[in-house]
Design a protein around this motif. Structure first.
Motif, PDB file in Angstrom:
ATOM      1  N   VAL A  44       7.445  -7.891  -1.088  1.00 11.80           N
ATOM      2  CA  VAL A  44       6.365  -6.932  -0.876  1.00 11.80           C
ATOM      3  C   VAL A  44       6.007  -6.945   0.608  1.00 11.80           C
ATOM      4  N   PRO A  45       5.857  -5.793   1.249  1.00 12.19           N
ATOM      5  CA  PRO A  45       5.489  -5.784   2.675  1.00 12.19           C
ATOM      6  C   PRO A  45       4.229  -6.626   2.929  1.00 12.19           C
ATOM      7  N   GLU A  46       4.263  -7.337   4.025  1.00  9.07           N
ATOM      8  CA  GLU A  46       3.159  -8.243   4.347  1.00  9.07           C
ATOM      9  C   GLU A  46       1.815  -7.507   4.401  1.00  9.07           C
ATOM     10  N   ILE A 102      -4.064  -6.277  -0.729  1.00 17.44           N
ATOM     11  CA  ILE A 102      -4.416  -6.641  -2.107  1.00 17.44           C
ATOM     12  C   ILE A 102      -5.174  -7.967  -2.139  1.00 17.44           C
ATOM     13  N   GLY A 103      -4.726  -8.925  -1.321  1.00 17.98           N
ATOM     14  CA  GLY A 103      -5.342 -10.251  -1.329  1.00 17.98           C
ATOM     15  C   GLY A 103      -6.593 -10.372  -0.497  1.00 17.98           C
ATOM     16  N   ASP A 143      -3.252 -11.368  10.051  1.00 20.67           N
ATOM     17  CA  ASP A 143      -1.885 -11.720   9.697  1.00 20.67           C
ATOM     18  C   ASP A 143      -1.564 -13.179   9.980  1.00 20.67           C
ATOM     19  N   GLN A 144      -2.366 -13.851  10.803  1.00 22.77           N
ATOM     20  CA  GLN A 144      -2.123 -15.269  11.075  1.00 22.77           C
ATOM     21  C   GLN A 144      -2.290 -16.095   9.802  1.00 22.77           C
ATOM     22  N   THR A 145      -3.351 -15.792   9.042  1.00 21.42           N
ATOM     23  CA  THR A 145      -3.554 -16.491   7.776  1.00 21.42           C
ATOM     24  C   THR A 145      -2.400 -16.223   6.836  1.00 21.42           C
ATOM     25  N   ILE A 148       0.599 -18.912   5.231  1.00 26.50           N
ATOM     26  CA  ILE A 148       0.936 -19.034   3.812  1.00 26.50           C
ATOM     27  C   ILE A 148       2.415 -18.755   3.593  1.00 26.50           C
ATOM     28  N   TYR A 149       2.922 -17.685   4.219  1.00 28.29           N
ATOM     29  CA  TYR A 149       4.328 -17.332   4.060  1.00 28.29           C
ATOM     30  C   TYR A 149       5.247 -18.417   4.626  1.00 28.29           C
TER      31      TYR A 149
END
Length: 346
Positions: free
Chosen positions: A298-300, A306-307, A312-314, A318-319
């Motif tokens: 799923v695209p970041e 959704i989350g 994007d750092q967070t 996680i990724y």
């Protein structure tokens, strides 16, 4: 005793400001009644000749008094206030009743060293960061103290295969709704604050707005604002199991989840142990949602939306954690390949 009228802030906190001797004294509380009561006490003590802490000289206060003033003069969420009070009551006890002016940098360093023997590096760093803010609030530059190295904590999560097994084990249990909500990306505070009015079964989506957090009285306090602007969002009901559970329990209004948040965490752990799965907690299920999104490519940006992740750092942290599990699988595949190659030679 007459005091100014309290007003409710967007955070849900009640606030009023007294004028005593030409100076302002701020009063904050979680209810209108408590706010007015505290203001009346402060005003009566002032009229009796007792100067409120807020108007006393900062360095002459004890560390405990300075913390109390810091808390009283700030607009804090119930959970943040609860955390500050815990620091006041549990950390740096040997310094709390000493005047700020008498505490030396060596005293702070020695206190940090003692705390390091009984608490984690993260707990100590958070406590010291708060104390440093209190010192700055009182016109004192915090000393440079040496603290233990902070080792990043990796939240356990379920991979895609484990998620499928977990969903089946949870199905039909008493706490399936809050558990499935966590697996759908909702934070604990968002689960506890979710109302039936925000559940749209026809469109199969949930409107996440507001939250409920534990305050200093150990009770849940509901607030209209969420963790950040990105947290206010629509979350699709992707699991049929969640949809059916919500449909069966459907009410016209009120809270969707009414149990204690610690009960949810305990049941997640119990289910994982019984099923032989990694011991995740409520927040670990939120990371499991990110794990599944990563697996499904799923695209970041979509996963963040959704989350409710604000930056994007967070998401990348996680990724990165999730990708490490893939690296281990690839390592095993390589090892298996060469092991089979050597075995065929014999």
């Amino acid at each position: 005793m007459k005091v100014p009228k309290a007003r409710k802030l967007p955070s849900g906190t009640w606030f009023l400001q007294l004028r005593l001797g030409g100076e302002s004294v701020t009063v904050n509380a979680h209810t209108e009644r408590e706010c007015v009561r505290q203001a009346q006490i402060i005003k009566s003590e002032y009229l009796a000749g007792k100067k409120p802490l807020q108007l006393q000289s900062g360095p002459s206060r004890t560390l405990r008094q300075a913390i109390d003033v810091y808390i009283a003069t700030r607009i804090l969420s119930p959970s943040t206030e609860r955390g500050y009070i815990k620091i006041r009551d549990l950390r740096f006890r040997e310094l709390m009743d000493r005047p700020l002016v008498d505490i030396t940098p060596e005293d702070y360093q020695a206190a940090c060293k003692r705390e390091a023997r009984s608490v984690s590096a993260k707990t100590l760093r958070n406590a010291w960061s708060f104390v440093a803010s209190v010192l700055r609030h009182n016109g004192i530059t915090p000393p440079a103290v040496s603290l233990p190295q902070l080792i990043p904590h990796q939240t356990p999560f379920l991979d895609h295969d484990e998620i499928q097994a977990f969903v089946e084990v949870v199905k039909g249990t008493k706490y399936q709704i809050p558990i499935y909500l966590a697996l759908s990306s909702l934070r604990r505070s968002e689960i506890m604050g979710l109302r039936w009015e925000c559940v749209d079964l026809k469109r199969r989506r949930i409107r996440v707005a507001g939250a409920a957090v534990v305050g200093k009285d150990e009770q849940l306090h509901h607030k209209q604002e969420n963790k950040n602007t990105a947290s206010n969002r629509y979350v699709p009901i992707l699991m049929d199991e969640l949809y059916e559970a919500l449909k069966e329990a459907r009410q016209s209004e009120g809270l969707v989840v009414t149990c204690n948040p610690n009960t949810i965490w305990a049941n997640v752990r119990r289910i994982c142990k019984r099923a032989g799965l990694p011991m995740v907690g409520t927040h670990g299920l939120r990371h499991s949602f990110a794990s599944l999104a990563y697996y499904l490519e799923v695209p970041e940006k979509v996963t963040m939306e959704i989350g409710g992740w604000a930056d994007d750092q967070t998401m990348r942290r996680i990724y990165t954690h999730i990708a490490q599990a893939d690296v281990k699988r690839y390592e095993q595949a390589f090892s298996g390949f060469f092991a089979n190659k050597n075995a065929n030679k014999k």
